[in-house]
Design a protein around this motif. Structure first.
Motif, PDB file in Angstrom:
ATOM      1  N   TYR A 103      26.712  30.571  15.149  1.00  0.00           N
ATOM      2  CA  TYR A 103      27.806  31.187  14.666  1.00  0.00           C
ATOM      3  C   TYR A 103      29.171  30.836  15.254  1.00  0.00           C
ATOM      4  N   PHE A 104      30.068  31.025  14.407  1.00  0.00           N
ATOM      5  CA  PHE A 104      31.306  30.675  14.568  1.00  0.00           C
ATOM      6  C   PHE A 104      32.375  31.833  14.563  1.00  0.00           C
ATOM      7  N   ILE A 105      33.402  32.160  15.312  1.00  0.00           N
ATOM      8  CA  ILE A 105      34.083  33.299  15.034  1.00  0.00           C
ATOM      9  C   ILE A 105      35.586  32.702  15.166  1.00  0.00           C
ATOM     10  N   ALA A 106      36.539  33.197  14.036  1.00  0.00           N
ATOM     11  CA  ALA A 106      37.751  32.800  13.923  1.00  0.00           C
ATOM     12  C   ALA A 106      38.621  34.015  14.814  1.00  0.00           C
ATOM     13  N   MET A 107      39.340  33.461  15.575  1.00  0.00           N
ATOM     14  CA  MET A 107      40.076  34.462  16.407  1.00  0.00           C
ATOM     15  C   MET A 107      41.602  34.400  16.126  1.00  0.00           C
ATOM     16  N   PRO A 134      39.005  38.935  16.545  1.00  0.00           N
ATOM     17  CA  PRO A 134      38.164  38.334  15.559  1.00  0.00           C
ATOM     18  C   PRO A 134      38.681  38.683  14.261  1.00  0.00           C
ATOM     19  N   VAL A 135      38.589  37.477  13.227  1.00  0.00           N
ATOM     20  CA  VAL A 135      39.358  37.700  11.833  1.00  0.00           C
ATOM     21  C   VAL A 135      38.282  36.877  10.967  1.00  0.00           C
ATOM     22  N   GLY A 136      37.258  36.788  11.398  1.00  0.00           N
ATOM     23  CA  GLY A 136      36.329  36.045  10.332  1.00  0.00           C
ATOM     24  C   GLY A 136      35.203  35.306  10.989  1.00  0.00           C
ATOM     25  N   ALA A 137      33.956  34.926  10.409  1.00  0.00           N
ATOM     26  CA  ALA A 137      32.985  34.406  10.877  1.00  0.00           C
ATOM     27  C   ALA A 137      32.144  33.450  10.072  1.00  0.00           C
ATOM     28  N   LEU A 138      31.224  32.603  10.674  1.00  0.00           N
ATOM     29  CA  LEU A 138      30.299  32.001   9.680  1.00  0.00           C
ATOM     30  C   LEU A 138      29.026  31.506  10.500  1.00  0.00           C
ATOM     31  N   MET A 139      28.102  31.122   9.669  1.00  0.00           N
ATOM     32  CA  MET A 139      26.903  30.722  10.674  1.00  0.00           C
ATOM     33  C   MET A 139      26.571  29.599   9.845  1.00  0.00           C
ATOM     34  N   TRP A 149      24.271  20.120   7.002  1.00  0.00           N
ATOM     35  CA  TRP A 149      24.665  21.608   7.691  1.00  0.00           C
ATOM     36  C   TRP A 149      25.162  22.404   6.310  1.00  0.00           C
ATOM     37  N   TRP A 150      24.248  23.641   6.716  1.00  0.00           N
ATOM     38  CA  TRP A 150      24.723  24.621   5.664  1.00  0.00           C
ATOM     39  C   TRP A 150      25.668  25.856   6.292  1.00  0.00           C
ATOM     40  N   ILE A 151      26.792  26.088   5.462  1.00  0.00           N
ATOM     41  CA  ILE A 151      27.541  27.042   5.873  1.00  0.00           C
ATOM     42  C   ILE A 151      27.012  28.377   5.061  1.00  0.00           C
ATOM     43  N   GLN A 152      26.703  29.481   5.997  1.00  0.00           N
ATOM     44  CA  GLN A 152      26.293  30.349   5.375  1.00  0.00           C
ATOM     45  C   GLN A 152      27.035  31.859   5.944  1.00  0.00           C
ATOM     46  N   SER A 153      26.592  32.844   5.714  1.00  0.00           N
ATOM     47  CA  SER A 153      27.144  34.091   5.961  1.00  0.00           C
ATOM     48  C   SER A 153      28.441  34.192   6.483  1.00  0.00           C
ATOM     49  N   VAL A 154      29.551  33.591   5.655  1.00  0.00           N
ATOM     50  CA  VAL A 154      30.851  33.676   5.754  1.00  0.00           C
ATOM     51  C   VAL A 154      31.409  35.185   5.347  1.00  0.00           C
ATOM     52  N   TYR A 163      42.727  39.944   6.255  1.00  0.00           N
ATOM     53  CA  TYR A 163      43.043  38.643   6.780  1.00  0.00           C
ATOM     54  C   TYR A 163      42.563  37.598   5.559  1.00  0.00           C
ATOM     55  N   ARG A 164      42.308  37.979   4.453  1.00  0.00           N
ATOM     56  CA  ARG A 164      41.952  36.971   3.370  1.00  0.00           C
ATOM     57  C   ARG A 164      43.110  36.174   2.867  1.00  0.00           C
ATOM     58  N   ARG A 165      43.121  35.140   2.242  1.00  0.00           N
ATOM     59  CA  ARG A 165      44.244  34.279   1.768  1.00  0.00           C
ATOM     60  C   ARG A 165      45.118  34.045   2.830  1.00  0.00           C
ATOM     61  N   SER A 166      44.863  33.724   4.179  1.00  0.00           N
ATOM     62  CA  SER A 166      45.410  33.527   5.350  1.00  0.00           C
ATOM     63  C   SER A 166      45.125  32.343   5.845  1.00  0.00           C
ATOM     64  N   GLY A 167      44.223  31.571   5.402  1.00  0.00           N
ATOM     65  CA  GLY A 167      43.881  30.477   6.191  1.00  0.00           C
ATOM     66  C   GLY A 167      42.377  30.580   6.922  1.00  0.00           C
ATOM     67  N   VAL A 168      42.020  31.897   7.259  1.00  0.00           N
ATOM     68  CA  VAL A 168      40.971  31.975   8.291  1.00  0.00           C
ATOM     69  C   VAL A 168      39.794  30.979   7.911  1.00  0.00           C
ATOM     70  N   PHE A 169      39.215  31.375   6.469  1.00  0.00           N
ATOM     71  CA  PHE A 169      38.045  30.311   6.213  1.00  0.00           C
ATOM     72  C   PHE A 169      38.305  28.574   6.264  1.00  0.00           C
ATOM     73  N   ALA A 170      39.485  28.351   5.953  1.00  0.00           N
ATOM     74  CA  ALA A 170      39.987  26.837   6.046  1.00  0.00           C
ATOM     75  C   ALA A 170      39.921  26.404   7.649  1.00  0.00           C
ATOM     76  N   ALA A 171      40.386  27.198   8.497  1.00  0.00           N
ATOM     77  CA  ALA A 171      40.161  27.036   9.836  1.00  0.00           C
ATOM     78  C   ALA A 171      38.708  26.859  10.438  1.00  0.00           C
ATOM     79  N   LEU A 172      37.787  27.758   9.888  1.00  0.00           N
ATOM     80  CA  LEU A 172      36.439  27.753  10.137  1.00  0.00           C
ATOM     81  C   LEU A 172      35.707  26.562   9.512  1.00  0.00           C
TER      82      LEU A 172
END
Length: 163
Positions: free
Chosen positions: A57-61, A75-80, A94-99, A105-114
């Motif tokens: 798991y990774f956390i965006a801070m 913490p503003v987002g996570a994925l597995m 590598w499967w990105i899951q559980s995003v 915080y949506r539409r502010s680049g959190v998933f892009a950073a992850l």
């Protein structure tokens, strides 16, 4: 939030399990109208964190400076990540899951950073051949986000049999 920000990405710690589990319960309800058992989900998240061979798991801070120049990370987002062996390609997908990204915080680049973080790790890891994820078929916003990051529809439909 509309502005794109820089986010610090870190590996999840055991203390993050409850937050990640809460986010997973929220995500399942929001995207698939599924009610998950919170106790099962927290056990699953804790198990994944404890056994990186099963999941990572990774956390965006979002690091915010406050009075006195103290910096507090929120913490503003996570994925597995999980892995799948490909005999066709002699390597790991590598499967990105559980995003999950909270609505504020949506539409502010959190998933892009992850995604960027995971892609960099994948490129630096011998034997990793690519990234995959699945998306709920009616989640148009997620599909647009993934396409904007260079991901393509792989042309597969997913089937399952719950045991």
């Amino acid at each position: 939030m509309n502005a794109t920000r820089e986010y610090r990405i870190r590996a999840a710690h055991p203390a993050d399990a409850a937050l990640i589990a809460d986010w997973q319960v929220a995500m399942a309800l929001e995207t698939e109208d599924k009610r998950l058992d919170p106790a099962t989900v927290i056990a699953g998240v804790a198990g994944g964190i404890a056994q990186p061979s099963k999941a990572r798991y990774f956390i965006a801070m979002h690091d915010a400076a406050f009075a006195g120049a103290e910096t507090i990370g929120v913490p503003v987002g996570a994925l597995m990540l999980t892995t799948e062996w490909s005999d066709w390609r002699n390597g790991d997908w590598w499967w990105i899951q559980s995003v999950y990204v909270p609505e504020a915080y949506r539409r502010s680049g959190v998933f892009a950073a992850l995604h960027r973080h995971v892609a960099e790790l994948a490129r630096a890891t011998p034997g990793v051949i690519g990234l995959r994820l699945y998306v709920e078929k009616d989640n148009a916003a997620a599909r647009r986000t993934y396409a904007a990051l260079g991901m393509q529809d792989a042309g597969y439909a997913m089937y399952e049999q719950l045991l």
